[in-house]
Scaffold this motif. Structure first.
Motif, PDB file in Angstrom:
ATOM      1  N   ASP A 193       3.228  -3.027  -1.185  1.00 38.56           N
ATOM      2  CA  ASP A 193       3.927  -3.868  -2.148  1.00 38.56           C
ATOM      3  C   ASP A 193       3.014  -4.998  -2.631  1.00 38.56           C
ATOM      4  OD1 ASP A 193       6.096  -4.605  -3.751  1.00 38.56           O
ATOM      5  OD2 ASP A 193       6.829  -6.006  -2.236  1.00 38.56           O
ATOM      6  N   GLU A 194       2.222  -5.546  -1.744  1.00 36.44           N
ATOM      7  CA  GLU A 194       1.284  -6.615  -2.124  1.00 36.44           C
ATOM      8  C   GLU A 194       0.137  -6.091  -2.982  1.00 36.44           C
ATOM      9  OE1 GLU A 194      -0.163  -8.634   1.390  1.00 36.44           O
ATOM     10  OE2 GLU A 194       1.868  -8.635   2.220  1.00 36.44           O
ATOM     11  N   HIS A 195      -0.308  -4.873  -2.695  1.00 41.40           N
ATOM     12  CA  HIS A 195      -1.444  -4.258  -3.392  1.00 41.40           C
ATOM     13  C   HIS A 195      -0.993  -2.910  -3.938  1.00 41.40           C
ATOM     14  CE1 HIS A 195      -4.152  -7.229  -1.562  1.00 41.40           C
ATOM     15  NE2 HIS A 195      -3.495  -7.010  -0.440  1.00 41.40           N
ATOM     16  N   ARG A 196      -0.231  -2.937  -5.003  1.00 45.41           N
ATOM     17  CA  ARG A 196       0.386  -1.708  -5.511  1.00 45.41           C
ATOM     18  C   ARG A 196      -0.619  -0.686  -6.022  1.00 45.41           C
ATOM     19  NH1 ARG A 196       6.092  -3.553  -8.190  1.00 45.41           N
ATOM     20  NH2 ARG A 196       6.901  -4.539  -6.305  1.00 45.41           N
ATOM     21  N   THR A 197      -1.835  -1.129  -6.321  1.00 47.37           N
ATOM     22  CA  THR A 197      -2.837  -0.165  -6.758  1.00 47.37           C
ATOM     23  C   THR A 197      -3.364   0.672  -5.593  1.00 47.37           C
ATOM     24  OG1 THR A 197      -4.541  -1.877  -6.620  1.00 47.37           O
ATOM     25  CG2 THR A 197      -3.553  -1.482  -8.784  1.00 47.37           C
ATOM     26  N   LEU A 198      -2.928   0.383  -4.380  1.00 47.62           N
ATOM     27  CA  LEU A 198      -3.254   1.221  -3.217  1.00 47.62           C
ATOM     28  C   LEU A 198      -2.373   2.462  -3.136  1.00 47.62           C
ATOM     29  CD1 LEU A 198      -3.744  -1.303  -0.273  1.00 47.62           C
ATOM     30  CD2 LEU A 198      -5.470   0.178  -1.294  1.00 47.62           C
ATOM     31  N   ILE A 199      -1.288   2.479  -3.887  1.00 46.59           N
ATOM     32  CA  ILE A 199      -0.367   3.621  -3.857  1.00 46.59           C
ATOM     33  C   ILE A 199      -1.034   4.798  -4.562  1.00 46.59           C
ATOM     34  CG2 ILE A 199       1.868   4.504  -4.643  1.00 46.59           C
ATOM     35  CD1 ILE A 199       2.879   1.570  -4.508  1.00 46.59           C
ATOM     36  N   LYS A 200      -1.046   5.934  -3.893  1.00 45.96           N
ATOM     37  CA  LYS A 200      -1.608   7.159  -4.471  1.00 45.96           C
ATOM     38  C   LYS A 200      -0.809   7.498  -5.717  1.00 45.96           C
ATOM     39  CE  LYS A 200      -3.925  11.129  -3.872  1.00 45.96           C
ATOM     40  NZ  LYS A 200      -5.345  11.210  -3.891  1.00 45.96           N
ATOM     41  N   ARG A 201      -1.506   7.687  -6.836  1.00 46.03           N
ATOM     42  CA  ARG A 201      -0.847   7.895  -8.112  1.00 46.03           C
ATOM     43  C   ARG A 201      -1.127   9.286  -8.672  1.00 46.03           C
ATOM     44  NH1 ARG A 201      -3.638   3.187  -8.244  1.00 46.03           N
ATOM     45  NH2 ARG A 201      -5.181   4.067  -9.612  1.00 46.03           N
ATOM     46  N   PRO A 202      -0.178   9.715  -9.476  1.00 43.86           N
ATOM     47  CA  PRO A 202       1.156   9.177  -9.681  1.00 43.86           C
ATOM     48  C   PRO A 202       2.086   9.547  -8.532  1.00 43.86           C
ATOM     49  CG  PRO A 202       0.909  11.188 -10.945  1.00 43.86           C
ATOM     50  CD  PRO A 202      -0.425  10.916 -10.295  1.00 43.86           C
ATOM     51  N   VAL A 203       3.159   8.783  -8.419  1.00 45.13           N
ATOM     52  CA  VAL A 203       4.259   9.154  -7.530  1.00 45.13           C
ATOM     53  C   VAL A 203       5.308   9.764  -8.458  1.00 45.13           C
ATOM     54  CG1 VAL A 203       6.061   8.359  -5.964  1.00 45.13           C
ATOM     55  CG2 VAL A 203       3.789   7.295  -5.888  1.00 45.13           C
ATOM     56  N   ILE A 204       5.655  11.003  -8.201  1.00 47.38           N
ATOM     57  CA  ILE A 204       6.602  11.705  -9.067  1.00 47.38           C
ATOM     58  C   ILE A 204       7.856  12.003  -8.260  1.00 47.38           C
ATOM     59  CG2 ILE A 204       6.998  13.740 -10.502  1.00 47.38           C
ATOM     60  CD1 ILE A 204       3.889  13.898 -10.775  1.00 47.38           C
TER      61      ILE A 204
ATOM     62  N   GLU B  88       2.655   8.589   5.736  1.00 48.55           N
ATOM     63  CA  GLU B  88       1.745   7.455   5.591  1.00 48.55           C
ATOM     64  C   GLU B  88       0.384   7.875   5.047  1.00 48.55           C
ATOM     65  OE1 GLU B  88       1.853   5.894   9.549  1.00 48.55           O
ATOM     66  OE2 GLU B  88       4.005   5.585   9.415  1.00 48.55           O
ATOM     67  N   ALA B  89      -0.104   9.031   5.454  1.00 48.66           N
ATOM     68  CA  ALA B  89      -1.433   9.474   5.037  1.00 48.66           C
ATOM     69  C   ALA B  89      -1.494   9.802   3.542  1.00 48.66           C
ATOM     70  CB  ALA B  89      -1.865  10.685   5.852  1.00 48.66           C
ATOM     71  N   LYS B  90      -0.393  10.305   2.971  1.00 53.05           N
ATOM     72  CA  LYS B  90      -0.410  10.726   1.573  1.00 53.05           C
ATOM     73  C   LYS B  90      -0.041   9.626   0.588  1.00 53.05           C
ATOM     74  CE  LYS B  90       0.329  15.660   1.816  1.00 53.05           C
ATOM     75  NZ  LYS B  90       1.186  16.755   1.345  1.00 53.05           N
ATOM     76  N   ILE B  91       0.502   8.530   1.051  1.00 51.67           N
ATOM     77  CA  ILE B  91       0.954   7.490   0.123  1.00 51.67           C
ATOM     78  C   ILE B  91      -0.142   6.485  -0.210  1.00 51.67           C
ATOM     79  CG2 ILE B  91       1.880   5.886   1.855  1.00 51.67           C
ATOM     80  CD1 ILE B  91       3.524   6.708  -1.518  1.00 51.67           C
ATOM     81  N   ILE B  92      -1.128   6.373   0.654  1.00 52.81           N
ATOM     82  CA  ILE B  92      -2.159   5.352   0.444  1.00 52.81           C
ATOM     83  C   ILE B  92      -3.433   5.981  -0.103  1.00 52.81           C
ATOM     84  CG2 ILE B  92      -3.032   5.420   2.799  1.00 52.81           C
ATOM     85  CD1 ILE B  92      -3.243   2.310   2.556  1.00 52.81           C
ATOM     86  N   ASN B  93      -3.998   5.337  -1.109  1.00 48.70           N
ATOM     87  CA  ASN B  93      -5.209   5.813  -1.762  1.00 48.70           C
ATOM     88  C   ASN B  93      -6.418   5.105  -1.150  1.00 48.70           C
ATOM     89  OD1 ASN B  93      -7.235   6.673  -3.406  1.00 48.70           O
ATOM     90  ND2 ASN B  93      -6.317   5.945  -5.310  1.00 48.70           N
ATOM     91  N   ARG B  94      -6.996   5.729  -0.145  1.00 46.05           N
ATOM     92  CA  ARG B  94      -8.134   5.133   0.559  1.00 46.05           C
ATOM     93  C   ARG B  94      -9.445   5.301  -0.199  1.00 46.05           C
ATOM     94  NH1 ARG B  94      -6.634   3.955   6.142  1.00 46.05           N
ATOM     95  NH2 ARG B  94      -4.542   4.767   6.487  1.00 46.05           N
ATOM     96  N   ALA B  95      -9.414   5.994  -1.333  1.00 39.81           N
ATOM     97  CA  ALA B  95     -10.616   6.152  -2.146  1.00 39.81           C
ATOM     98  C   ALA B  95     -10.680   5.106  -3.262  1.00 39.81           C
ATOM     99  CB  ALA B  95     -10.662   7.549  -2.740  1.00 39.81           C
ATOM    100  N   SER B  96      -9.657   4.285  -3.370  1.00 43.77           N
ATOM    101  CA  SER B  96      -9.583   3.335  -4.481  1.00 43.77           C
ATOM    102  C   SER B  96     -10.497   2.130  -4.282  1.00 43.77           C
ATOM    103  CB  SER B  96      -8.141   2.852  -4.661  1.00 43.77           C
ATOM    104  OG  SER B  96      -7.785   1.999  -3.591  1.00 43.77           O
ATOM    105  N   MET B  97     -10.811   1.491  -5.383  1.00 42.87           N
ATOM    106  CA  MET B  97     -11.586   0.257  -5.344  1.00 42.87           C
ATOM    107  C   MET B  97     -10.798  -0.826  -4.610  1.00 42.87           C
ATOM    108  SD  MET B  97     -14.413  -1.196  -6.090  1.00 42.87           S
ATOM    109  CE  MET B  97     -15.180  -0.163  -7.300  1.00 42.87           C
ATOM    110  N   THR B  98      -9.498  -0.829  -4.770  1.00 40.08           N
ATOM    111  CA  THR B  98      -8.660  -1.806  -4.075  1.00 40.08           C
ATOM    112  C   THR B  98      -8.831  -1.668  -2.566  1.00 40.08           C
ATOM    113  OG1 THR B  98      -7.058  -1.735  -5.875  1.00 40.08           O
ATOM    114  CG2 THR B  98      -6.308  -2.683  -3.798  1.00 40.08           C
ATOM    115  N   TRP B  99      -8.833  -0.434  -2.068  1.00 36.04           N
ATOM    116  CA  TRP B  99      -9.012  -0.203  -0.631  1.00 36.04           C
ATOM    117  C   TRP B  99     -10.364  -0.747  -0.163  1.00 36.04           C
ATOM    118  CZ3 TRP B  99      -6.451   0.903   3.639  1.00 36.04           C
ATOM    119  CH2 TRP B  99      -7.166   1.300   4.757  1.00 36.04           C
ATOM    120  N   ARG B 100     -11.400  -0.471  -0.935  1.00 35.82           N
ATOM    121  CA  ARG B 100     -12.743  -0.906  -0.548  1.00 35.82           C
ATOM    122  C   ARG B 100     -12.868  -2.421  -0.512  1.00 35.82           C
ATOM    123  NH1 ARG B 100     -15.746   2.517  -4.742  1.00 35.82           N
ATOM    124  NH2 ARG B 100     -13.887   3.757  -4.973  1.00 35.82           N
TER     125      ARG B 100
END
Length: 116
Positions: free
Chosen positions: A85-96, A52-64
């Motif tokens: 799924d609702e806010h896909r830009t929260l996913i830490k990118r890229p997922v490889i 859970e900690a590595k999948i979410i991008n808490r530094a993103s503008m979406t998170w803020r």
């Protein structure tokens, strides 16, 4: 070995990853996480694979911009996949994804694991 990069077309980090992987002879497929409906079925698998900690991008503008209620959903394992799924830009990118492995971000460790 099939290698798939999940990200956003407009994400600079995703573009860097695609370029480096291509130059390294990996020839990855790219999937835009905003445009591809099937990503919703992959999110739970990614959470299990990286945590859970590595999948979410808490530094993103979406998170803020999220409400406090939505931020609380990120801390609830039963609600995290739906939030991502609702806010896909929260996913830490890229997922490889390659074989049975899932990597998030474009870090030194990810590059080393992929041989780039």
């Amino acid at each position: 070995m099939i290698l798939t990069v999940y990200g956003l077309k407009t994400c600079e980090t995703c573009r860097k990853a695609m370029t480096a992987l291509g130059e390294g002879g990996k020839n990855p497929a790219f999937v835009d996480i905003r445009a591809e409906p099937s990503v919703s079925g992959l999110i739970p698998q990614w959470i299990r694979a990286v945590g859970e900690a590595k999948i979410i991008n808490r530094a993103s503008m979406t998170w803020r911009k999220l409400s406090d209620a939505d931020k609380a959903r990120a801390d609830d394992p039963s609600k995290l996949a739906a939030l991502l799924d609702e806010h896909r830009t929260l996913i830490k990118r890229p997922v490889i994804v390659t074989g049975g492995q899932v990597h998030t971000g474009w870090t030194k460790d990810v590059k080393a694991a992929l041989g780039v």
